[in-house]
Design an enzyme around this catalytic site. Structure first.
Site, mmCIF file in Angstrom:
data_model
loop_
_atom_site.group_PDB
_atom_site.id
_atom_site.type_symbol
_atom_site.label_atom_id
_atom_site.label_comp_id
_atom_site.label_asym_id
_atom_site.label_seq_id
_atom_site.Cartn_x
_atom_site.Cartn_y
_atom_site.Cartn_z
ATOM 1 N N CYS A 48 8.075 -6.082 9.754
ATOM 2 C CA CYS A 48 9.151 -5.398 9.030
ATOM 3 C C CYS A 48 9.924 -6.377 8.142
ATOM 4 O O CYS A 48 10.382 -7.423 8.612
ATOM 5 C CB CYS A 48 10.109 -4.730 10.013
ATOM 6 S SG CYS A 48 11.475 -3.871 9.177
ATOM 7 N N GLY A 74 -2.136 -1.117 3.365
ATOM 8 C CA GLY A 74 -1.547 -1.454 2.075
ATOM 9 C C GLY A 74 -2.264 -0.836 0.894
ATOM 10 O O GLY A 74 -3.429 -1.163 0.639
#
Length: 324
Positions: free
Chosen positions: A106, A206
């Site tokens: 994160c 991603g």
């Protein structure tokens, strides 16, 4: 749930704060063809190990799951090895988590400033202590999610090898560094290097948003699975579509407008069921912005959603979308 079962359906819903709650996970599962639902693993929002340790009411609420969304991987975050292990053990004892996942990726400032999330990638020695402590604390599968690095000095391979040596069962790698946040392109070549460096399964994450990018990321990374994040915001259909394509080669057409509105309404209803009308209205405004992105008149619809104050207001906007 064992690794073989987990990777029977190797398209995963990524953990996303404010998005992948129970309501959204149920919606996603309902949109997956029945034969593939049983093993579909979705990841929860990040849950604080400290919050579990102190039995924070809101934190414990995030651990609740229902039969309609399982199997679920509960993602934890923290920085104290003992507290992380204790939290993981607590979650396992609840008996509803299929996997314990730990966040080392994160990029949010409020997480990083506490030395948690992607900040942990700066401290391999601490990472090893956390992974070892959690592994000793739980028997169910244990996974981690990382970025390429905290800064420009990519060290994803180092962290992945530590994870493997500590007994972590599989790894998800987001192909960006922390300074990138979500900008620029994900570096799939670096994910490929992680995959080549370890023997445990690697999930690539991603920039996968359609059939073409799914093919490309698998070709480049040779990953064992793919995790879908932002492409699922306002588009819960994508998990089922990509999973069916991965397993059968069949490309499902995007949902038409009535189908999209039907799911949006159902999502709103689920939010009300789980969180009550007031919270559901606030949260649905964000989801509605994603659902209506790209629609003709979308800006006006988003403006109306932001001004909506009750369920009736939302219903009127849903009907307006269909009419216009």
């Amino acid at each position: 749930m064992n690794l073989k079962e987990i990777f029977k359906t190797p398209i995963f819903l990524a953990p996303m704060a404010g998005v992948t709650d129970s309501a959204f996970r149920i919606i996603v599962r309902e949109l997956v063809d029945a034969p593939y639902r049983k093993n579909l693993l979705m990841f929860s929002e990040m849950v604080s190990c400290n919050g579990i340790h102190y039995r924070n009411e809101k934190t414990l609420e995030m651990l609740k799951t229902s039969a309609g969304e399982r199997p679920v991987a509960i993602q934890l975050f923290g920085s104290n090895p003992e507290i992380c292990a204790e939290a993981a053990s607590y979650v396992e004892e609840l008996g509803t988590a299929a996997v314990i996942d730990f966040n080392c990726g994160c990029p949010a400032p409020k997480i990083v400033k506490n030395g948690e999330g992607s900040a942990l990638m700066q401290n391999p020695a601490l990472v090893e202590k956390i992974f070892s402590a959690i592994r000793k604390a739980v028997k169910i599968p244990f996974s981690i999610k990382i970025r390429l690095s905290f800064d420009e000095n990519i060290n994803a391979i180092e962290i992945a090898k530590i994870a493997e040596n500590c007994g972590v069962d599989f790894i998800a790698v987001h192909g960006r560094t922390r300074p990138q946040f979500y900008s620029g392109a994900a570096n799939w070549e670096e994910i490929a290097k992680v995959k080549a460096a370890v023997k445990i399964p690697v999930i690539a994450n991603g920039d996968v948003k359609n059939f073409e990018t799914l093919d490309k990321i698998l070709e480049i990374t040779n990953a064992d699975g793919v995790m879908i994040g932002r492409a699922a915001q306002g588009n819960p259909f994508i998990i089922g579509a990509l999973l069916k394509y991965f397993l059968t080669g069949e490309k499902i057409s995007p949902p038409n407008l009535p189908e999209r509105v039907k799911v949006m309404k159902h999502h709103f209803e689920k939010l009300i069921d789980f969180k009550g009308e007031n919270v559901a209205i606030r949260e649905m405004r964000a989801h509605a912005a994603w659902y209506t992105k790209g629609l003709k008149g979308g800006a006006e619809f988003r403006k109306n959603f932001n001004c909506a104050e009750n369920v009736a207001d939302f219903e009127k906007i849903f009907e307006q979308i269909l009419q216009e």
